[in-house]
Design an enzyme around this catalytic site. Structure first.
Site, mmCIF file in Angstrom:
data_model
loop_
_atom_site.group_PDB
_atom_site.id
_atom_site.type_symbol
_atom_site.label_atom_id
_atom_site.label_comp_id
_atom_site.label_asym_id
_atom_site.label_seq_id
_atom_site.Cartn_x
_atom_site.Cartn_y
_atom_site.Cartn_z
ATOM 1 N N HIS A 267 12.495 14.387 -18.389
ATOM 2 C CA HIS A 267 12.098 14.327 -20.054
ATOM 3 C C HIS A 267 10.662 14.409 -20.362
ATOM 4 O O HIS A 267 9.747 13.478 -19.623
ATOM 5 C CB HIS A 267 12.906 13.293 -20.719
ATOM 6 N N ASP A 318 21.131 16.402 -21.941
ATOM 7 C CA ASP A 318 21.628 17.639 -22.126
ATOM 8 C C ASP A 318 22.566 17.923 -20.813
ATOM 9 O O ASP A 318 23.450 18.588 -20.763
ATOM 10 C CB ASP A 318 20.529 18.536 -21.978
#
Length: 381
Positions: A267, A318
């Protein structure tokens, strides 16, 4: 020194990484603690114990609602779900193979013309528009999905809550209560995430004192980009491509040898683990066990473990969302529009906050082109 920044003033950050671009009371993404906070509350705790309408109220108003306030807010969301028939007629003319986010952006822009407060940007008018957008986006996403398949849209069901109603509008079948509850939790986890690309695009548009629908169109257009939205779509495509748990290790070794990006890992902000990921993982595991088929979930865990071992990378929200949405029967083209549907709460909250104490966002650009050139007449070039 990064070769991309050589010769540039000290402090220049490509992509504005680490640059403070504003102040907000809405959300904190803490990279040191790997924490996500909505108005002071940990997002994963809200997802476990609250629900999407209540969290949307929190994001918009700054406090958790009383029972009466929540009932009124739910009532308003149910009342505002219907979309003008003209918009649905226009959506029918869009090519069936159109990108779902393009379809959503267009329909949202047209909604502006039907809003009774379209020319007003007061705080009360913006709150009313925010509720309409949160409610109607679910209807637009479901309608767009069905129209792309050549099917008629299913009208909203006023007896169902937000998450349950969305799932119903996709198929016309009442979803199981536990599945609707798990899906609601996923919406909470996606509802807000600080100054991400789509939210910042929203703020830039809002700072010009443009209308809320134009701000949201900016956000949807930004989320459409594969470097922001679509990670869960790519993650499920990757997992389905691998296909079997025994193929995970050779597939990963080959992909890493080709220096390919493994979707759903790492991320931009979090140092290690995305704080939303453990709960999203739990949602996927719960559904897999409920279905009595853990093949895909087990495959995803195998890849997760190998990525930690080989690259020291953790999955983001996700990655597990891809498995969860796939297992509850959601079509892959719906993944990013659902992201927008959930993030509508955060986007509209930021628009309201920006326009409460507005200043036009106008950053400076470092010019690196030539200087001192003189104009040459065209006949001499």
């Amino acid at each position: 020194m990064d070769p991309k920044t050589q010769g540039l003033p000290e402090g220049y950050k490509p992509g504005l990484e680490g640059v403070i671009a504003g102040v907000s009371e809405i959300c904190d993404v803490d990279p040191e603690q790997d924490a996500l906070i909505y108005r002071g509350y940990p997002a994963h705790e809200l997802a476990e114990h609250s629900n999407f309408p209540e969290v949307a109220y929190l994001l918009l108003h700054g406090t958790l609602p009383t029972k009466i306030e929540l009932e009124e807010f739910r009532h308003d969301l149910i009342r505002d779900r219907d979309v003008p028939p003209t918009i649905l007629s226009i959506m029918k003319q869009i090519p069936k193979n159109a990108n779902p986010m393009t379809r959503l952006r267009m329909a949202t822009s047209i909604l502006h013309m039907y809003d009774p407060d379209r020319g007003i940007i007061t705080e009360s008018a913006n709150h009313a528009k925010a509720k309409r957008l949160i409610a109607k986006t679910a209807t637009l996403v479901a309608a767009g999905y069905r129209l792309a398949k050549g099917e008629e849209p299913i009208p909203p069901n006023p007896d169902m809550d937000h998450a349950e109603n969305f799932l119903y509008m996709l198929t016309g079948k009442e979803p199981e209560a536990d599945i609707a509850r798990l899906f609601d939790q996923s919406l909470v986890l996606y509802a807000e995430h600080g100054y991400n690309a789509s939210t910042f695009a929203t703020l830039i548009t809002a700072s010009t004192l443009s209308d809320m629908y134009s701000c949201i169109a900016s956000a949807i257009g930004t989320l459409k980009g594969p470097l922001h939205g679509g990670a869960n779509e790519k993650a499920i495509e990757m997992l389905l491509e691998i296909g079997e748990e025994k193929k995970v290790e050779p597939w990963l070794k080959a992909a890493l040898a080709r220096k390919e990006k493994i979707m759903g890992f790492g991320h931009r902000v979090y140092r290690k683990q995305d704080s939303r990921a453990p709960l999203m993982k739990k949602l996927a595991e719960t559904v897999a066990n409920k279905l009595g088929d853990t093949k895909l979930f087990d495959l995803s865990i195998k890849l997760e473990d190998l990525m930690k071992k080989e690259k020291g990378l953790f999955p983001n929200v996700d990655y597990h969302c891809a498995v969860f949405y796939y297992l509850i029967g959601l079509s892959t083209p719906l993944f990013t529009p659902i992201f927008a549907m959930a993030r509508m709460a955060g986007w509209t909250a930021h628009i309201i906050e920006q326009q409460q104490n507005n200043r036009l966002i106008r950053p400076h650009c470092l010019y690196t082109g030539p200087r001192g050139l003189s104009y040459i007449p065209i006949e001499m070039r």
